[in-house]
Design a protein around this motif. Structure first.
Motif: not given
Length: 765
Positions: A433-442, A461-467, A471-474
């Motif tokens: 369940x947890x690994x499936x969620x992580x894989x889906x998120x990635x 490119x700007x949107x990619x940097x913000x995204x 993710x890095x903050x998370x």
């Protein structure tokens, strides 16, 4: 006691020496039997061996090369630096001047090499050939000012001459290449002429060979026979009774035809038919003095060859000896392997096997290039072969011992990549369940990155940097939460059961894990409080009961003593009084042991730590028990360290430890046996402690012990199953607790009928 590490190292060293010795002996046998390994080779003469013909070829090649060098560099027998060398028609045998624009003086060419001009030219040619952006000749022409530091005899550089030709860049490249090759060959021959050449290279030097070799294409003759023609040379050589014809033959278009009347044997015919000395068109005549009066290579190897049977026999005996030594040492190494892992054994099994396989392939490649390797050692293959084989065996031995250590330590499978992958897959599957969620998120994160870049370009490119920043903050927040959880677990493991993780900043899985850790800490704290309370109640109970027993027990002992003083007439009454005295004394001892054990376990013992000599207190204790030991027919054998060993301890408490142990021996040791007492210095397992003194007491048990060694140190545990002896079952427990109070270690073992106790205390200087 001999240390195991030096013995292991010695066994490994002996194996390397044995393998090297075997290979050395085999190479020696193969050399003298010319790698045929047939006993028929022992019957052939020196003149039938490949060794003889290799030496003949080497002598003739050296003399031909020496004569070529002299012809190239000399004029009237003297070195002539003014010789003219045309780089277009240059060869090592003859040089005819054809074009003065490409003709140099010999001295200029040699100076060009010595001053570094050749090195600069050689590097420039290599760089121009590898440059794909510009023609090589053009590149070289542009650098001609620095490359042509010498000029031909006309004084006109090659670059200037190139303008007379339609393909000027091609001319420059060709001429510079010829200059490069000519200078290198000339300087090599000049070095041979001035430094390498000795008398044996000269045609006038004495030799066991007479030879006449003529290049029928050029008419150049190589000989040490005073004759005007090939036929005259053959006649002169045959007229000398000391010489025997070795070979006569003529080569035309690479086909050699020999004269069977002037061939020493079939070996000579086979050898010379395949050898070319000067050209595809040549006439060869060679004669040999079979008494070898001249001390050259033929004479030296003829003397060696005469002793080859002895050498082969000794080499075979040596190989057999080394083989036996190898088998014995290998068996010792394998049988002496213990499950003590080295750093190499911590490498995962498959990875370690791959490393050893790569090393084995490298050794195989080295073996396949053996002919080139022996060339570096001037054809000597025995010593480098022995070294290579010894090192290969050490690698093989390392692999075998590592495999055995892994098997005996049961890490062959547990430390494998395969097991790790299987366990990882099981963990992923169990937490799908947890690994499936992580894989889906990635996957979603990856797809969004691609879509932003494809659809929105620069804005994407700007949107990619913000995204990515989100993710890095998370991930950083999640990492900080895991660090908090790790810190909580670490504090609990260090004994701080009151530590609690701050869950105010956590969320998701990190929050659940932190709450679980906090609940675990609360549970452990409650459990510890309950354990401490129970232990305190037990200690108080033992103390109170023992104290309550001492008052009536004292009265019993006193009244029994009074009864003994009465003049009892009845024998039965006296017997009863004796039994009462024995049992009351035993009960008194048990009560005292209970009180003592309670004090020691609770740490309520006052210690007076002083510096004392370990040997003195051990010998004093054994002396006190000498009579009791003799009553049970026990004999002490000593193994005491002569150098005084000093420890820090409480003499009274250490005496109590030794008293309990020796009393235990008197009660449970088998009669008519020996008690082994040893005191030695040892290295502590903890390197910070340094050296320790080991006090060992060992005896043969009267009865077979069915109880594990660690159970014997428990309270009220006794070695005799019938409990018919006078012990209370507290002696070993008290001895262990007192030893630990004195900062010592207490080890007990029961193997093969022996009861062994070892006390370890740090040594102070």
């Amino acid at each position: 006691m001999i240390s195991k590490k030096p013995v292991k190292a010695l066994l490994i060293l002996l194996q390397a020496v044995a393998v090297g010795g075997i290979v050395f002996c085999l190479f020696s046998i193969g050399f003298w039997m010319e790698d045929s390994w047939s006993l028929d080779e022992l019957s052939q003469s020196y003149e039938e061996s490949d060794l003889f013909y290799r030496q003949v070829e080497e002598i003739l090649s050296n003399k031909i090369e020496g004569q070529d060098n002299a012809r190239l560099l000399e004029t009237d027998g003297e070195l002539n630096l003014d010789r003219q060398i045309d780089i277009q028609s240059y060869d090592a045998v003859g040089n005819t001047v054809q074009d003065m624009n490409t003709t140099y003086l010999l001295g200029d060419l040699l100076e060009f090499y010595e001053n570094g001009g050749w090195q600069t030219l050689h590097e420039a040619i290599a760089a121009a050939s590898g440059d794909g952006t510009q023609d090589a000749g053009e590149l070289l022409a542009e650098q001609s000012g620095t490359l042509e530091t010498i000029t031909p005899m006309t004084g006109i550089t090659l670059e200037e001459c190139s303008h007379w030709y339609s393909d000027s860049s091609g001319y420059v490249e060709k001429m510079y290449t010829l200059l490069d090759e000519t200078v290198l060959d000339l300087y090599t021959r000049y070095v041979e002429y001035t430094t390498v050449q000795d008398e044996s290279w000269s045609s006038e030097a004495p030799s066991n060979l007479l030879y006449y070799i003529e290049n029928t294409s050029t008419g150049i003759v190589y000989t040490n026979i005073s004759a005007d023609s090939y036929e005259d040379a053959v006649t002169v050589a045959e007229a000398d009774e000391e010489y025997s014809s070795l070979y006569e033959g003529e080569r035309s278009f690479n086909i050699m035809v020999s004269n069977p009347e002037r061939v020493l044997n079939s070996a000579a015919s086979e050898w010379f038919l395949g050898k070319r000395f000067v050209a595809t068109n040549e006439k060869v005549y060679v004669a040999v003095n079979l008494s070898y009066p001249v001390s050259d290579e033929l004479r030296t190897w003829a003397d060696y060859y005469a002793q080859r049977e002895t050498i082969i026999r000794n080499s075979a005996i040596g190989a057999g000896f080394f083989l036996v030594l190898l088998v014995l040492c290998f068996a010792g190494s394998v049988l002496g392997v213990y499950p003590e892992l080295l750093w190499v054994d911590t490498i995962p099994t498959e990875l370690a096997a791959g490393i050893y396989l790569i090393v084995a392939i490298l050794y195989t490649l080295l073996a396949s290039e053996w002919s080139q390797i022996t060339t570096l050692f001037n054809g000597q293959e025995k010593l480098p072969g022995a070294v290579l084989a010894a090192s290969a065996w050490l690698v093989f031995l390392s692999a075998c011992l590592s495999f055995l250590r892994r098997v005996r330590a049961k890490t062959l499978w547990t430390n494998s990549v395969t097991r790790t992958l299987i366990r990882t897959w099981k963990q992923i599957n169990s937490a799908r369940t947890a690994s499936g969620q992580l894989l889906f998120f990635y996957i979603g994160f990856f797809i969004l990155n691609i879509l932003f870049l494809l659809l929105f370009r620069r804005t994407g490119l700007l949107l990619v940097i913000l995204l990515d920043m989100a993710v890095l903050l998370y991930l950083l927040r999640d990492m900080a939460g895991k660090q908090s959880i790790y810190e909580g677990i670490h504090q609990l493991s260090q004994g701080d059961l009151n530590y609690r993780i701050d869950t105010s900043t956590l969320s998701g899985e990190s929050l659940k894990m932190a709450e679980a850790v906090n609940e675990m800490g609360e549970s452990l704290s409650k459990a510890l409080e309950a354990i401490v309370k129970n232990e305190r109640l037990k200690a108080e109970l033992i103390t109170n009961v023992s104290h309550d027993l001492k008052t009536p027990l004292t009265s019993i002992v006193n009244y029994v003593d009074l009864l003994k003083r009465e003049n009892l007439q009845s024998p039965r009454a006296r017997e009863y009084v004796g039994i009462l005295e024995q049992k009351s004394q035993r009960l008194k001892q048990l009560t005292e042991d209970l009180v003592e054990a309670s004090k020691i376990s609770s740490g309520n013992v006052e210690l007076e730590i002083v510096r004392m000599q370990a040997q003195s207190i051990v010998m004093q204790a054994c002396g006190e028990f000498e009579e009791r030991l003799e009553e049970h027919q026990l004999t002490i054998t000593w193994d005491m360290e002569k150098e005084p060993a000093y420890i820090m301890a409480d003499g009274r408490q250490l005496w109590r430890v030794l008293e309990n142990l020796l009393g235990n021996i008197c009660k449970y040791a088998k009669e008519n046996t020996k008690v082994h007492v040893a005191l030695k210095r040892t290295l502590a397992a903890n390197q910070a402690v340094g050296e320790e003194v080991m006090i060992m007491l060992q005896n043969v048990s009267r009865e077979k012990l069915t109880i594990e060694a660690d159970e014997l140190t428990g309270r009220f545990v006794r070695g005799d199953a019938s409990r018919s002896t006078e012990g209370s079952g507290l002696g070993l427990s008290i001895a262990q607790n007192l030893t630990e109070l004195l900062d010592g270690r207490f080890e007990l073992s029961t193997q093969e009928g022996f009861f062994t106790v070892c006390l370890y205390f740090p040594i102070v200087e």
